[in-house]
Design an enzyme around this catalytic site. Sequence first.
Site, short mmCIF file in Angstrom:
data_model
loop_
_atom_site.label_atom_id
_atom_site.label_comp_id
_atom_site.label_asym_id
_atom_site.label_seq_id
_atom_site.Cartn_x
_atom_site.Cartn_y
_atom_site.Cartn_z
N LYS A 1 -9.33 -33.80 -8.19
CA LYS A 1 -10.11 -34.46 -9.24
C LYS A 1 -9.48 -34.22 -10.61
O LYS A 1 -10.04 -34.60 -11.63
CB LYS A 1 -11.55 -33.93 -9.25
CG LYS A 1 -12.30 -34.17 -7.96
CD LYS A 1 -13.72 -33.63 -8.09
CE LYS A 1 -14.45 -33.69 -6.76
NZ LYS A 1 -15.69 -32.90 -6.79
N ARG B 1 3.08 -17.75 7.67
CA ARG B 1 3.14 -16.29 7.63
C ARG B 1 2.42 -15.67 6.45
O ARG B 1 1.62 -14.76 6.60
CB ARG B 1 4.60 -15.81 7.57
CG ARG B 1 5.26 -15.64 8.89
CD ARG B 1 6.75 -15.92 8.77
NE ARG B 1 6.91 -17.33 8.47
CZ ARG B 1 7.02 -18.25 9.41
NH1 ARG B 1 7.05 -17.93 10.66
NH2 ARG B 1 7.12 -19.53 9.08
N THR B 2 2.76 -16.15 5.24
CA THR B 2 2.22 -15.49 4.05
C THR B 2 0.70 -15.62 4.04
O THR B 2 -0.03 -14.64 3.85
CB THR B 2 2.84 -16.11 2.78
OG1 THR B 2 4.26 -16.08 2.93
CG2 THR B 2 2.46 -15.33 1.54
N HIS C 1 8.99 -14.56 -5.10
CA HIS C 1 8.12 -14.33 -3.94
C HIS C 1 8.09 -12.81 -3.76
O HIS C 1 8.68 -12.26 -2.83
CB HIS C 1 8.73 -15.04 -2.73
CG HIS C 1 7.81 -15.20 -1.56
ND1 HIS C 1 6.62 -14.51 -1.43
CD2 HIS C 1 7.90 -15.98 -0.45
CE1 HIS C 1 6.04 -14.87 -0.30
NE2 HIS C 1 6.79 -15.76 0.31
N ARG D 1 -0.14 -19.44 -3.98
CA ARG D 1 1.17 -20.08 -3.75
C ARG D 1 1.12 -21.46 -4.40
O ARG D 1 0.17 -22.22 -4.18
CB ARG D 1 1.47 -20.22 -2.27
CG ARG D 1 2.69 -21.12 -2.05
CD ARG D 1 3.22 -21.08 -0.66
NE ARG D 1 3.83 -19.79 -0.38
CZ ARG D 1 4.50 -19.54 0.73
NH1 ARG D 1 4.65 -20.47 1.66
NH2 ARG D 1 5.04 -18.35 0.95
C1 NCD Z 1 9.62 -18.52 2.53
C2 NCD Z 1 9.02 -19.19 1.31
O1 NCD Z 1 7.92 -19.75 1.37
O2 NCD Z 1 9.65 -19.10 0.27
N1 NCD Z 1 8.70 -18.39 3.59
C3 NCD Z 1 7.89 -17.29 3.66
O3 NCD Z 1 7.08 -17.03 2.79
N2 NCD Z 1 8.07 -16.45 4.69
C4 NCD Z 1 10.92 -19.07 2.94
C5 NCD Z 1 11.03 -20.52 3.27
O4 NCD Z 1 10.06 -21.29 3.20
O5 NCD Z 1 12.13 -20.92 3.65
#
Ligand code: NCD
Length: 325
Positions: A103, A74-75, A152, A124
């Site tokens: 590397k 999703r993100t 997040h 991320r």
């Molecule tokens: C979440 C995350 O990555 O923290 N997912 C997301 O970004 N929608 C929640 C999760 O992974 O459980």
Amino acid sequence: MPTPPNNPHLPFGDQRSAPWYGKDVISVNQFNREDLEYIFAVSHEMRSMVERVGTFDLLKGKILANLFYEPSTRTSSSFTAAMERLGGSVIPINEVKYSSVTKGETLADTVRTLECYADVIVLRHPETGSAVIAANAARKPVINAGDGVGEHPTQALLDALTIREELGHLDGLTVTMLGDLKYGRTVHSLARLLSLYKVRLNYVSPELLRMPAEIIGELNSKKMEQVEHANLDAVLPETDVLYVTRVQKERFEDPAEYEKVKSAYVINAAGMQAAKARMIVMHPLPRVTEISMDFDTDPRAAYFRQMEYGLYVRMALLAMVLGKA
Ligand code: NCD
């Protein structure tokens, strides 16, 4: 630290005078209520533009580097869609194992490389604090898309927008967070963000997965009402927003501990009869077993709609940090 927008009524203003131009988005603690109103307004505008014309050239010629050291559906795809719907383009780096990171390149050097080619970096990373390291290394804006068990922030913003759009307001609500409150970065960010409002927070989790004491302490000092429970039954009838989370298997050091708590709570249609008729169930997704599919068709199941709000919030944030909102 970003400064609050000085003209919240000018959605698509001039580049450099735009208040969020060039800023990083690292933690929800950067935002005040006025900022949220502004982000909600721009997101709303983005939604109507997408509904009317689909794609428009606000960020034409701009490039986003989408740097993902952890899995994401999703993100990552919503940032890509957000950039492309605004006419920009994306350098996707998902398989970090094929990049110079294998590397031995440091995060700081990777970020310094990407900013030679891109105008904004979305990151991320499995380590808490990595977004700050990246932001310190980069001259271009860095947006934190999840740093380990830390924060997040863009998820919390889309969560707040979801509540606002679905229930009309945030003040006065009872929000119950359920599941893995220890390792879930989404609930860490959302609890902090909700401290800007008059929200009552219930935390329901197994003993092993309680909300970290430092976050409870931080919110106590802001006079936030927070109550911990081991059981959902007592608080479900008063809940306006039930925020369900996945037990974060990948964060456990001991797999036996995960086995003990992995199925601690399951939301299903029968259990939800005890909840209000007007309330919503949210989940950042992916879900595993914590929400049964028999609840998906209930109008209170907001988790699929929640994903869509993520597109509009990310469009708004990209436009803001690139000086177009
Ligand atoms: C979440 C995350 O990555 O923290 N997912 C997301 O970004 N929608 C929640 C999760 O992974 O459980």
